[in-house]
Design a protein around this motif. Structure first.
Motif, PDB file in Angstrom:
ATOM      1  N   ALA A 125       0.501  -1.095   0.088  1.00 30.28           N
ATOM      2  CA  ALA A 125       0.160   0.350   0.049  1.00 30.28           C
ATOM      3  C   ALA A 125       0.725   0.883   0.156  1.00 30.28           C
ATOM      4  CB  ALA A 125      -0.765   0.112   0.974  1.00 30.28           C
ATOM      5  N   TRP A 167       0.834   4.020  -2.832  1.00 26.17           N
ATOM      6  CA  TRP A 167      -0.131   4.844  -2.213  1.00 26.17           C
ATOM      7  C   TRP A 167       1.103   6.182  -1.564  1.00 26.17           C
ATOM      8  CZ3 TRP A 167      -3.090   0.775  -1.887  1.00 26.17           C
ATOM      9  CH2 TRP A 167      -3.993   0.560  -2.766  1.00 26.17           C
ATOM     10  N   GLY A 222       1.363   5.661   7.280  1.00 27.21           N
ATOM     11  CA  GLY A 222       1.600   4.253   6.590  1.00 27.21           C
ATOM     12  C   GLY A 222       2.226   3.929   7.965  1.00 27.21           C
TER      13      GLY A 222
END
Length: 450
Positions: free
Chosen positions: A99, A103, A120
């Protein structure tokens, strides 16, 4: 029947090396993330357009995620077993990294905010915290009492080895390919470790160290929970304190060498790789040496004392260099080399003790409590990984690099008394390990701890 039992014991003894290999691979995968990503600090700061203070907070999120998740993962490991928790953790960490590659990496049209980057990294820490306790419990379960220090130290070499891979690979990827490749490479390492876990990790039917001439040993824990034991908490405190000098080197060595020592990226990467590889060698040696001499506590105290001495020298040398070259265009070559030597030596001393400390911690807890005890130790360690990156920029802004290294020396001094050996009668009162054998196939009311 005897031949069959010997054959089963031989297979179990052989399989423990596969389990140890999985433990090394899994820990190296995650170490490449939580220690390798900080090695890209200079490029991270530029690519995401953040300040040095924001950089410290963002990197600290990796440690914070592990701090928050280690103990729950450890308790879950003691309840669910090594295999399921290890697989769940590796798969979810891989998903988080994928991920981030999709992104969370900067591109020409989009640069994620510092808040998104911090979220993140926090997710990677929360999910990756599963690896430490679950792999450690598996290794301890398959190792005998006379080889646990060596086995755990070999497993702990995965941390500096994985970090060395990260220090050599990730800055190059960040500089030439971008951070999508950084996160993608880390995800691929997690995938490989998950495959090895599927193939080889399982609960042993007969532990290699539990075979006897009459049968097996009942491995039932009667000791109190490690959460209720003062000796375990003292060891955890020592681990946390001695991790801070290590984290200071891992997290900010590249910034120190770049900003203060005027060294290039190759020098910074080589220094970090030298620290990690030197620590890996020392961990293997120290595990075997302390197994033979039964002197884990003495070795831990020696590491703490050496760390204090080396970081105090580094602080003094940094202050001297800052005064000597005040107003000069750059650092003299001999000054940079001296700082480099002290930085690498201090980093190795502050990283060489992990396998011995975690073996002692797991032995104090007993086999059935290993997941919880290792989680406690890792929580302490990653409190350092969370706090140090946030505090160092404040020290740096206020008083400069000498105070950073002097504070690291002070933390080593705090660890020294924490590793003192507890009296034997205190250990017995606190829930010492005891062993009672029982013939295979028979039930008994006696309970035992291994």
């Amino acid at each position: 029947m005897a031949c069959s039992g010997e054959h089963a014991t031989g297979r179990a003894a052989s399989h423990r090396w596969k389990v140890l290999g999985v433990g090394v691979a899994a820990n190296a995968s995650f170490a490449a993330a939580f220690s390798g990503i900080p090695a890209t600090a200079v490029w991270l700061r530029h690519a995401y357009a953040i300040s040095t203070g924001e950089l410290g907070v963002v990197l600290g999120m990796l440690g914070l995620g592990i701090v928050l998740s280690e103990l729950p993962w450890g308790l879950l490991t003691d309840r669910w077993g090594d295999r399921r928790v290890l697989l769940l953790g590796l798969a979810s960490t891989m998903a988080a990294l994928v991920a981030m590659a999709a992104w969370g990496a900067p591109s020409r049209g989009h640069v994620p905010s510092p808040q998104a980057l911090a979220a993140g990294f926090l997710a990677i820490g929360l999910l990756g915290g599963s690896v430490n306790g679950s792999s450690g419990r598996a290794v301890m379960a398959w190792s005998g009492p006379g080889e646990r220090g060596l086995a755990m130290s070999i497993r702990q070499t995965a941390v500096p080895s994985g970090a060395a891979i990260g220090a050599l690979l990730l800055p190059a990827l960040a500089a030439h390919a971008g951070f999508a490749w950084v996160y993608g490479a880390l995800a691929a390492m997690c995938l490989l470790s998950a495959i090895l876990t599927i193939l080889w990790v399982r609960e042993p039917d007969v532990l290699p160290h539990e075979a006897t001439a009459t049968g097996t040993i009942a491995a039932v824990v009667t000791a109190r929970s490690p959460l209720m034991r003062a000796q375990v908490w003292r060891m955890v405190g020592g681990i946390a304190a001695l991790c801070i000098p290590q984290v200071a080197v891992i997290t900010f060595a590249s910034v120190f060498l770049h900003d203060f020592g005027h060294a290039g990226a190759a020098v910074a990467g080589g220094a970090l790789a030298s620290v990690q590889l030197g620590a890996a060698v020392m961990r293997v040696w120290s595990g075997r040496w302390t197994d033979r001499r039964a002197n884990r506590n003495e070795y831990l105290r020696a590491c703490a004392a050496l760390t204090v001495a080396l970081f105090a020298l580094l602080a003094a040398a940094t202050a001297w260099c800052a005064h000597t070259v005040h107003g000069a265009p750059g650092m003299p070559l001999f000054g940079t080399i001296g700082l480099l030597i002290l930085l690498v030596a201090g980093g190795i001393a502050a990283s060489a003790w992990h396998g011995v400390a975690f073996t002692e911690l797991a032995t104090l807890a007993g086999h059935g409590r290993v997941g919880s005890a290792l989680a406690m130790g890792n929580t302490g360690a990653f409190i350092a990984f969370w706090l140090a990156p946030s505090v160092i920029p404040m020290l740096l802004a206020g008083t400069g690099w000498p105070s950073v290294w002097l504070a690291a020396a002070a933390c080593g001094a705090l660890a020294w008394p924490a590793f003192a050996r507890a009296p034997a009668n205190r250990l017995q009162m606190d829930g010492a390990i005891d062993v009672v054998a029982r013939p295979a196939g028979r039930k008994t009311g006696k309970r035992a701890v291994v």
